[in-house]
Design a protein around this motif. Structure first.
Motif, PDB file in Angstrom:
ATOM      1  N   ILE A  41       0.869  -1.168   0.000  1.00 29.85           N
ATOM      2  CA  ILE A  41       0.000   0.000   0.000  1.00 29.85           C
ATOM      3  C   ILE A  41       0.911   1.224   0.000  1.00 29.85           C
ATOM      4  O   ILE A  41       1.573   1.512   0.993  1.00 29.85           O
ATOM      5  CB  ILE A  41      -0.938   0.024   1.221  1.00 29.85           C
ATOM      6  CG1 ILE A  41      -1.800  -1.237   1.255  1.00 29.85           C
ATOM      7  CG2 ILE A  41      -1.803   1.278   1.210  1.00 29.85           C
ATOM      8  CD1 ILE A  41      -2.627  -1.390   2.528  1.00 29.85           C
ATOM      9  N   THR A  78      -0.915  -0.753  -4.471  1.00 28.11           N
ATOM     10  CA  THR A  78      -2.026   0.194  -4.528  1.00 28.11           C
ATOM     11  C   THR A  78      -1.468   1.575  -4.229  1.00 28.11           C
ATOM     12  O   THR A  78      -0.595   1.729  -3.376  1.00 28.11           O
ATOM     13  CB  THR A  78      -3.144  -0.132  -3.505  1.00 28.11           C
ATOM     14  OG1 THR A  78      -2.648   0.076  -2.178  1.00 28.11           O
ATOM     15  CG2 THR A  78      -3.628  -1.559  -3.661  1.00 28.11           C
ATOM     16  N   PHE A 127      -2.667  -0.905  -8.931  1.00 32.85           N
ATOM     17  CA  PHE A 127      -4.041  -0.458  -8.757  1.00 32.85           C
ATOM     18  C   PHE A 127      -4.026   0.991  -8.278  1.00 32.85           C
ATOM     19  O   PHE A 127      -3.442   1.294  -7.231  1.00 32.85           O
ATOM     20  CB  PHE A 127      -4.763  -1.301  -7.697  1.00 32.85           C
ATOM     21  CG  PHE A 127      -4.953  -2.741  -8.064  1.00 32.85           C
ATOM     22  CD1 PHE A 127      -6.092  -3.153  -8.742  1.00 32.85           C
ATOM     23  CD2 PHE A 127      -3.989  -3.689  -7.736  1.00 32.85           C
ATOM     24  CE1 PHE A 127      -6.268  -4.482  -9.073  1.00 32.85           C
ATOM     25  CE2 PHE A 127      -4.158  -5.016  -8.059  1.00 32.85           C
ATOM     26  CZ  PHE A 127      -5.297  -5.414  -8.735  1.00 32.85           C
ATOM     27  N   ALA A 140      -6.694   2.187  -0.586  1.00 34.78           N
ATOM     28  CA  ALA A 140      -6.901   0.915   0.102  1.00 34.78           C
ATOM     29  C   ALA A 140      -7.151   1.118   1.592  1.00 34.78           C
ATOM     30  O   ALA A 140      -6.518   1.959   2.229  1.00 34.78           O
ATOM     31  CB  ALA A 140      -5.681   0.017  -0.096  1.00 34.78           C
ATOM     32  N   GLY A 199     -10.198  -1.714  -1.958  1.00 34.23           N
ATOM     33  CA  GLY A 199      -9.695  -0.546  -2.671  1.00 34.23           C
ATOM     34  C   GLY A 199     -10.815   0.162  -3.390  1.00 34.23           C
ATOM     35  O   GLY A 199     -11.694  -0.481  -3.977  1.00 34.23           O
TER      36      GLY A 199
END
Length: 165
Positions: free
Chosen positions: A12, A35, A122, A126, A136
């Protein structure tokens, strides 16, 4: 909500620490995802992959510093035989555009590096569902569940702005 996707490692945060972690794990054969989503600042500043340093910190600052040094060098050049028309003009908008274009090229380069290493990226914000799962959310509100054996939090930080300012 999109179906759940499973990984060995989920990172993340797409700054320097998160990207380095993801790339190393992928080189070791792990199935990795990153993410990254940046909430716009109160002033509306938003940016791409690469974190604070690439987007609004070290890199743009160094490019602007280099632009200032070039101005000084041009003014001093005549002492060394260079014929430079005076006064030297500077176009702030052109410099700012060049800095932003360089930053965007770095953002793109990070995405390409992740893709080359088979790291799934992505652009989502998140939040934890449990110790192995995050939900997410995209800018448009679309939700995706991601799970991983291991999750690294590499979000960096941002100053808190008092609401009365």
């Amino acid at each position: 909500m999109q179906g759940q996707q499973d990984f060995d490692l989920l990172v993340i945060g797409g700054g320097s620490g998160g990207l380095a972690c993801a790339k190393e794990a992928a080189q070791l054969g792990k199935k990795v995802a990153v993410t990254d989503y940046v909430e716009p600042s109160p002033q509306g500043t938003r940016w791409g992959l690469g974190g604070t340093c690439v987007n609004v910190g070290c890199i743009p600052k160094k490019l602007m510093h280099q632009a200032a040094l070039l101005g000084d060098m041009i003014r001093d050049a005549h002492h060394y035989g260079w014929e430079v028309a005076q006064p030297v003009q500077h176009d702030w908008n052109k410099m700012a555009e060049a800095v932003q274009n360089h930053v965007k090229s770095l953002n793109w380069g990070h995405r390409v590096q992740l893709q080359d290493r088979k790291v799934k990226y992505f652009n989502i914000k998140a939040s934890f569902v449990d110790k192995h799962t995050v939900c997410g959310v995209t800018k448009s509100g679309k939700e995706t569940l991601l799970s991983a054996d291991h999750i690294v939090i590499a979000t960096g930080g941002r100053p808190k702005y008092p609401t009365h300012i």
